[in-house]
Design a protein around this motif. Structure first.
Motif, PDB file in Angstrom:
ATOM      1  N   LEU A 153       0.833  -1.202   0.000  1.00 18.87           N
ATOM      2  CA  LEU A 153       0.000   0.000   0.000  1.00 18.87           C
ATOM      3  C   LEU A 153       0.866   1.250   0.000  1.00 18.87           C
ATOM      4  CD1 LEU A 153      -2.686   1.544   0.375  1.00 18.87           C
ATOM      5  CD2 LEU A 153      -2.464   1.137   2.808  1.00 18.87           C
ATOM      6  N   TRP A 154       1.886   1.263   0.840  1.00 18.61           N
ATOM      7  CA  TRP A 154       2.659   2.480   1.031  1.00 18.61           C
ATOM      8  C   TRP A 154       4.008   2.449   0.351  1.00 18.61           C
ATOM      9  CZ3 TRP A 154       0.453   6.549   3.426  1.00 18.61           C
ATOM     10  CH2 TRP A 154      -0.677   6.303   4.202  1.00 18.61           C
ATOM     11  N   GLY A 155       4.486   1.269   0.061  1.00 13.71           N
ATOM     12  CA  GLY A 155       5.834   1.204  -0.479  1.00 13.71           C
ATOM     13  C   GLY A 155       6.169  -0.211  -0.855  1.00 13.71           C
ATOM     14  N   PRO A 156       7.455  -0.476  -1.079  1.00 12.51           N
ATOM     15  CA  PRO A 156       7.851  -1.796  -1.529  1.00 12.51           C
ATOM     16  C   PRO A 156       7.652  -2.875  -0.466  1.00 12.51           C
ATOM     17  CG  PRO A 156       9.777  -0.427  -1.119  1.00 12.51           C
ATOM     18  CD  PRO A 156       8.584   0.464  -0.996  1.00 12.51           C
ATOM     19  N   ASP A 176       8.867  -9.100   4.114  1.00 14.64           N
ATOM     20  CA  ASP A 176       9.067  -7.885   4.906  1.00 14.64           C
ATOM     21  C   ASP A 176       8.597  -6.710   4.074  1.00 14.64           C
ATOM     22  OD1 ASP A 176       9.650  -6.401   7.072  1.00 14.64           O
ATOM     23  OD2 ASP A 176      11.708  -7.092   7.276  1.00 14.64           O
ATOM     24  N   LYS A 178       8.604  -2.071   3.749  1.00  9.98           N
ATOM     25  CA  LYS A 178       9.269  -0.845   4.152  1.00  9.98           C
ATOM     26  C   LYS A 178       8.378  -0.038   5.069  1.00  9.98           C
ATOM     27  CE  LYS A 178      11.473   3.236   2.270  1.00  9.98           C
ATOM     28  NZ  LYS A 178      11.267   4.154   1.162  1.00  9.98           N
ATOM     29  N   SER A 179       7.131   0.141   4.685  1.00  9.24           N
ATOM     30  CA  SER A 179       6.318   1.093   5.444  1.00  9.24           C
ATOM     31  C   SER A 179       4.838   0.754   5.425  1.00  9.24           C
ATOM     32  CB  SER A 179       6.545   2.500   4.889  1.00  9.24           C
ATOM     33  OG  SER A 179       6.546   2.476   3.477  1.00  9.24           O
ATOM     34  N   THR A 181       1.150  -0.367   6.928  1.00  6.58           N
ATOM     35  CA  THR A 181       0.483   0.090   8.140  1.00  6.58           C
ATOM     36  C   THR A 181       0.652  -0.904   9.278  1.00  6.58           C
ATOM     37  OG1 THR A 181      -1.201   0.707   6.557  1.00  6.58           O
ATOM     38  CG2 THR A 181      -1.625   1.226   8.866  1.00  6.58           C
ATOM     39  N   PRO A 182       1.173  -0.455  10.431  1.00  3.39           N
ATOM     40  CA  PRO A 182       1.328  -1.355  11.563  1.00  3.39           C
ATOM     41  C   PRO A 182      -0.016  -1.980  11.941  1.00  3.39           C
ATOM     42  CG  PRO A 182       2.391   0.746  12.003  1.00  3.39           C
ATOM     43  CD  PRO A 182       1.648   0.896  10.716  1.00  3.39           C
ATOM     44  N   GLY A 183       0.015  -3.278  12.208  1.00  2.28           N
ATOM     45  CA  GLY A 183      -1.204  -3.954  12.630  1.00  2.28           C
ATOM     46  C   GLY A 183      -2.049  -4.413  11.462  1.00  2.28           C
ATOM     47  N   LEU A 184      -1.855  -3.818  10.285  1.00  6.10           N
ATOM     48  CA  LEU A 184      -2.609  -4.251   9.107  1.00  6.10           C
ATOM     49  C   LEU A 184      -1.635  -4.882   8.112  1.00  6.10           C
ATOM     50  CD1 LEU A 184      -4.850  -1.074   8.753  1.00  6.10           C
ATOM     51  CD2 LEU A 184      -5.395  -3.200   9.873  1.00  6.10           C
ATOM     52  N   GLU A 187       1.602  -6.807   9.037  1.00  4.94           N
ATOM     53  CA  GLU A 187       1.562  -8.166   9.578  1.00  4.94           C
ATOM     54  C   GLU A 187       2.204  -9.188   8.640  1.00  4.94           C
ATOM     55  OE1 GLU A 187      -0.182  -9.244  12.701  1.00  4.94           O
ATOM     56  OE2 GLU A 187       0.467  -7.185  12.968  1.00  4.94           O
ATOM     57  N   ILE A 234      -4.822  -4.270   0.276  1.00  5.11           N
ATOM     58  CA  ILE A 234      -3.930  -3.850  -0.798  1.00  5.11           C
ATOM     59  C   ILE A 234      -2.559  -4.492  -0.634  1.00  5.11           C
ATOM     60  CG2 ILE A 234      -2.810  -1.848  -1.852  1.00  5.11           C
ATOM     61  CD1 ILE A 234      -5.355  -0.308  -1.303  1.00  5.11           C
TER      62      ILE A 234
ATOM     63  N   ALA B  47      -1.808   7.350  12.175  1.00  8.80           N
ATOM     64  CA  ALA B  47      -1.157   6.306  11.394  1.00  8.80           C
ATOM     65  C   ALA B  47      -0.585   5.199  12.260  1.00  8.80           C
ATOM     66  CB  ALA B  47      -0.049   6.912  10.538  1.00  8.80           C
ATOM     67  N   VAL B  50      -2.226   1.694  15.934  1.00  6.92           N
ATOM     68  CA  VAL B  50      -2.853   0.381  15.852  1.00  6.92           C
ATOM     69  C   VAL B  50      -2.275  -0.546  16.914  1.00  6.92           C
ATOM     70  CG1 VAL B  50      -3.217  -1.608  14.398  1.00  6.92           C
ATOM     71  CG2 VAL B  50      -3.380   0.638  13.427  1.00  6.92           C
ATOM     72  N   GLN B  51      -0.972  -0.376  17.194  1.00  6.22           N
ATOM     73  CA  GLN B  51      -0.328  -1.215  18.199  1.00  6.22           C
ATOM     74  C   GLN B  51       0.402  -0.338  19.207  1.00  6.22           C
ATOM     75  OE1 GLN B  51       2.268  -3.484  15.762  1.00  6.22           O
ATOM     76  NE2 GLN B  51       0.741  -5.054  15.336  1.00  6.22           N
ATOM     77  N   GLN B  54       4.325   0.286  18.568  1.00  6.41           N
ATOM     78  CA  GLN B  54       4.644   1.321  17.582  1.00  6.41           C
ATOM     79  C   GLN B  54       4.443   2.696  18.196  1.00  6.41           C
ATOM     80  OE1 GLN B  54       5.356   0.604  14.365  1.00  6.41           O
ATOM     81  NE2 GLN B  54       4.760  -1.529  14.164  1.00  6.41           N
ATOM     82  N   VAL B 117      10.343   3.379   9.422  1.00  2.00           N
ATOM     83  CA  VAL B 117       9.001   3.694   8.951  1.00  2.00           C
ATOM     84  C   VAL B 117       8.588   5.099   9.384  1.00  2.00           C
ATOM     85  CG1 VAL B 117       6.632   2.878   8.927  1.00  2.00           C
ATOM     86  CG2 VAL B 117       8.487   1.277   9.324  1.00  2.00           C
ATOM     87  N   SER B 171      -7.374  -6.106  17.938  1.00  2.00           N
ATOM     88  CA  SER B 171      -6.691  -7.382  17.747  1.00  2.00           C
ATOM     89  C   SER B 171      -6.724  -8.255  18.994  1.00  2.00           C
ATOM     90  CB  SER B 171      -5.222  -7.162  17.326  1.00  2.00           C
ATOM     91  OG  SER B 171      -4.954  -5.851  16.965  1.00  2.00           O
ATOM     92  N   ILE B 212      -9.090  -1.429  13.853  1.00  2.00           N
ATOM     93  CA  ILE B 212      -7.729  -1.263  13.317  1.00  2.00           C
ATOM     94  C   ILE B 212      -7.707  -0.408  12.063  1.00  2.00           C
ATOM     95  CG2 ILE B 212      -6.377  -3.130  14.292  1.00  2.00           C
ATOM     96  CD1 ILE B 212      -7.282  -4.962  12.254  1.00  2.00           C
TER      97      ILE B 212
ATOM     98  N   TYR C  20      -5.629   8.334   3.351  1.00  2.00           N
ATOM     99  CA  TYR C  20      -4.306   8.302   3.983  1.00  2.00           C
ATOM    100  C   TYR C  20      -4.198   9.188   5.219  1.00  2.00           C
ATOM    101  CZ  TYR C  20      -2.996   5.993  -0.312  1.00  2.00           C
ATOM    102  OH  TYR C  20      -2.923   5.110  -1.356  1.00  2.00           O
ATOM    103  N   PHE C 133       4.764   9.881  -2.251  1.00  2.00           N
ATOM    104  CA  PHE C 133       3.975   8.965  -3.089  1.00  2.00           C
ATOM    105  C   PHE C 133       4.481   8.992  -4.514  1.00  2.00           C
ATOM    106  CE2 PHE C 133       0.226   9.245  -0.056  1.00  2.00           C
ATOM    107  CZ  PHE C 133       0.411   7.958   0.391  1.00  2.00           C
ATOM    108  N   GLU C 136       7.495   6.931  -4.693  1.00  2.00           N
ATOM    109  CA  GLU C 136       7.224   5.520  -4.535  1.00  2.00           C
ATOM    110  C   GLU C 136       6.573   4.936  -5.782  1.00  2.00           C
ATOM    111  OE1 GLU C 136       8.273   4.439  -1.271  1.00  2.00           O
ATOM    112  OE2 GLU C 136       8.508   2.963  -2.860  1.00  2.00           O
TER     113      GLU C 136
END
Lengths: 294, 238, 204
Positions: A153-156, A176, A178-179, A181-184, A187, A234, B47, B50-51, B54, B117, B171, B212, C20, C133, C136
């Motif tokens: 979604l956000w990057g590679p 893995d 790069k960026s 969304t944490p938790g989404l 994972e 995504i 952003a 969520v956890q 983080q 990040v 979660s 989330i 976003y 963006f 990217e």
């Protein structure tokens, strides 16, 4: 000594000094730390490759463990044929950098058109795109580690998939990002997402290539599907896209491992001569890979 | 410039933790909270809540950058030309963040991976720019340092509270540890995946997936503001 | 066609605010009336439309590895991407200040309505977000990058005008005291965000 801090002269002077100081600091930090950073990155790569065959090591021991387990590293071209004398060794190919340097556009433009994509890939840069593949030992058998890279979604996003010696079963996967969304989407680097890949097959029963798809809820019982991350659609789609697209490149090699003739390739080849050339290439490849055609 | 300098010299020396200085730390926790009152730093608050993990990493990073940036800008406050002050502040913050990231990348790679990040999010975090502009440019380094710490903590407080609820309800975990029992497909300690649900999940409890998603961060912060202002009525807007 | 695709996508599907949540600070602070909302929104369109293509040139001709080979082949191995954050943000701040000066000099009427918002924009995360963006997504040419910048700006404009209109109406409603102002705005934005999620996943 009073200086008019708002005069034009002073403003320019200040800006110039600031630019020089900041640029020097950043360049200094970046240059002097680069060797250590590169070493860290290389070790992480080794760790990832090892993790995809189920070996967890510390960064400090990664190099040794990698060297003991590595059988050989091969470089293949966009047709899935081994490159005899590649420009870079397999380990030095930075798939993520290649992806960003223009491959992502080729993939996007030719999505769904394999032939167009292949010819674009073969014409890329000087000498076409090179793909690395690492052959490692696991429980006495040779397994095949393939790096994958794509866009979330956000990057590679990137990762390694390990295919067993039968040429179709996935025995390990690490991912893995790069960026994401944490938790989404993030994972995907968790074991709970990666574990289910084990035992899945990238070919269906009739021998057709399927890849592995990350699907919402629908993975139950599927040989070729893994559960998607809820809320990370995504990113999940990105994982599917990169796996299906990348493994397709290596398909001829996996088919040889299965001892099947690459039937699909032959049908798609317009000319008989091309098919013959392909066959002889396959034989050569088989020899050079040291595979017996069983 | 000379006026400011003279005014500062005349001020009597005050103790390091005078009442005024203590207020610099305590005010941002409630009456002058950067997120719920000053409306700064919302993007990152949405952003990364969520956890909890983080949120804590982000809090520590912002705390560091804010305090260091405040001190640097405050030291340079009489040197920065007014017309290009915004660009100067941005460059200082960005350079600070990039250098820290580079150093971490070389020496503590794992921490840097967790942090990288946030690099972009820290630079554009308007708390940092807002405090540089509103406080550091007009104050001495020590109060500016305290202001940075105070606002960083106030920001972190909201982040941690919001992420606590989002992680718990979204979660079913706190700090990554499942608290409501094991879900089907969760990773067990022996490396295999759970096939049976335990705890609340066995009774039919389902995580609220909506929590989330980013919009719920907004609504959680909205609810937080509601509670805060119900308690602290002087913050209520007309 | 590709241009229309990018434009529509940037406005609705990848809306800066609702998808976003970028640029929230000024979005919340300056949405009390439609008039100020329109002013800031227009300024964001303007600045995104300028900074995204400029940053695109920066990225592709200076920062990216091998990007400097147009100067001399020896520079082909230079990789300045560690500077990208600082360059983007510096360009944004510099462009904003340039634009501010130019507007003040040549269009005083426009400056009177837009001027106060321009300094706010340098710290608007949607602007840096736009640059990142762009980096990217690897747009093929500067035209696509410009269209993306303008589209993101229009999306942001729509969002702030919509919330400002709602806030003007809601002033006459009986909102519980502690929730008035900021609190209810957060919650409404959250609900709008959930509504906009229905656009997600649409492929054009």
């Amino acid at each position: 000594m009073a200086v008019d801090v708002n005069s034009n002269k002073y403003t320019f002077f200040f800006a110039a000094v600031m630019v020089v100081v900041v640029a020097t600091l950043l360049a200094l930090a970046s240059e002097s730390l680069k060797p250590m950073q590169k070493e860290n990155v290389a070790n992480e790569k080794r760790q990832n490759i090892l993790a995809s065959i189920g070996i967890e090591v510390d960064a400090a021991d990664a190099e040794e463990a990698y060297n003991t387990n590595l059988v050989r590293a091969v470089v293949v071209d966009a047709n899935g044929q081994e490159v005899a004398d590649p420009k870079f060794g397999a380990f030095d190919i930075d798939v993520l950098k290649d992806y960003k340097a223009g491959l992502s556009n080729i993939y996007k433009k030719n999505a769904g058109d394999m032939d167009g994509m292949k010819s674009a890939l073969l014409a890329f840069g000087d000498g076409g795109v090179n793909y690395p593949m690492f052959v490692l030992k696991k429980d006495g058998e040779e397994v095949y580690v393939v790096p994958v890279v794509g866009t979330g979604l956000w990057g590679p996003i990137w990762g390694y998939l390990t295919i067993s010696s039968d040429g179709k079963t996935v025995i390990g996967a690490v991912f893995d990002h790069k960026s994401e969304t944490p938790g989404l989407g993030a994972e995907i680097n968790q074991a709970s997402f990666q574990k289910p890949f084990e035992g899945k097959s990238i070919f269906d029963e009739s021998g057709e290539y399927t890849g592995i798809k990350v699907m919402k809820g629908g993975a139950k019982g599927s040989e070729h599907g893994v559960d998607a991350i809820s809320g990370g659609t995504i990113t999940s789609n990105g994982v599917t896209e990169m796996i299906v697209r990348t493994l397709k490149i290596y398909e001829p090699i996996f088919r040889q491992l299965q001892g099947q003739a690459s039937m699909v390739e032959e049908i798609e080849m317009p000319l008989d001569s091309a098919a013959i050339a392909m066959d002889s290439l396959n034989v050569e490849l088989r020899d050079s890979l040291g595979l017996s055609s069983n | 410039m000379s006026e400011v300098a003279v005014a500062e010299v005349k001020e009597p020396k005050e103790p390091l933790f005078s009442k005024k200085n203590r207020a610099l730390i305590s005010n941002p926790m409630d009456d002058d909270n950067p997120i719920t009152v000053q409306v700064l730093g919302i993007c990152s608050a949405l952003a990364i809540t969520v956890q909890m993990k983080q949120a804590v990493v982000m809090t520590v990073s912002v705390l560091f950058v804010l305090a260091a940036g405040n001190v640097i800008v405050s030291l340079m406050r009489n040197l920065i030309p007014n017309r290009i002050r915004i660009i100067v502040q941005l460059v200082i913050v960005a350079a600070l963040v990039i250098i820290v990231d580079q150093v971490l990348k070389a020496y503590v790679y794992d921490v840097s991976k967790a942090l990288s990040v946030f690099v972009g999010l820290i630079i554009t975090n308007c708390i940092i720019m807002g405090r540089l502009e509103a406080f550091a440019l007009a104050n001495k380094p020590w109060p500016a340092f305290l202001d940075g710490i105070g606002n960083g903590l106030g920001y972190g407080f909201i982040l941690i509270v919001v992420s606590f609820f989002r992680e718990l309800l979204g979660s079913g975990k706190i700090w990554g540890f499942p608290v409501f029992g094991q879900k089907v497909g969760a990773l067990l300690s022996d490396g295999s995946l759970a096939t049976e649900a335990t705890g609340l999940y066995a009774l039919g409890y389902v995580d609220n997936g909506l929590m989330i998603l980013p919009p719920m961060a907004l609504i959680t912060v909205g609810a937080f503001i509601w509670i805060q202002r119900a308690r602290n009525t002087k913050l209520i807007e007309a | 066609m590709e241009y229309i695709n990018i434009f529509v996508k940037a406005i609705f599907i990848e809306n800066m605010i609702f998808a976003y949540f970028l640029g929230m600070c000024s979005y919340l602070a300056v949405s009390k009336t439609v008039k100020t909302g329109v002013g800031l929104g227009a300024a964001v369109i303007f600045v995104l439309g300028i900074t995204v293509p400029v940053n695109y040139l920066m990225e592709n001709y200076i920062l990216k590895e091998g990007a400097m080979s147009w100067i001399s082949p020896e520079l082909a191995t230079m990789d300045l991407s560690f500077l990208s954050f600082i360059m983007f943000i510096a360009i944004i701040a510099a462009m904003v200040q340039l634009v501010e000066m130019a507007v003040e000099k040549f269009a005083p009427a426009l400056y009177a309505s837009l001027g106060i918002f321009l300094p706010l924009i340098a710290v608007n995360c949607s602007i840096l977000g736009g640059a990142l963006f762009m980096q990217e997504r690897q747009y093929a040419n500067i035209g696509e990058a410009t269209v993306f910048g303008l589209g993101s700006g229009v999306g942001w404009f729509l969002a702030i005008v919509a919330i400002a209109a709602i806030r003007e109406k809601i002033r006459y409603s009986n909102v519980p005291g502690p929730l008035r102002g900021l609190g209810i705005t957060f919650i409404i934005t959250g609900l709008m965000g959930i509504a906009f999620m229905s656009f997600m996943g649409i492929e054009l």
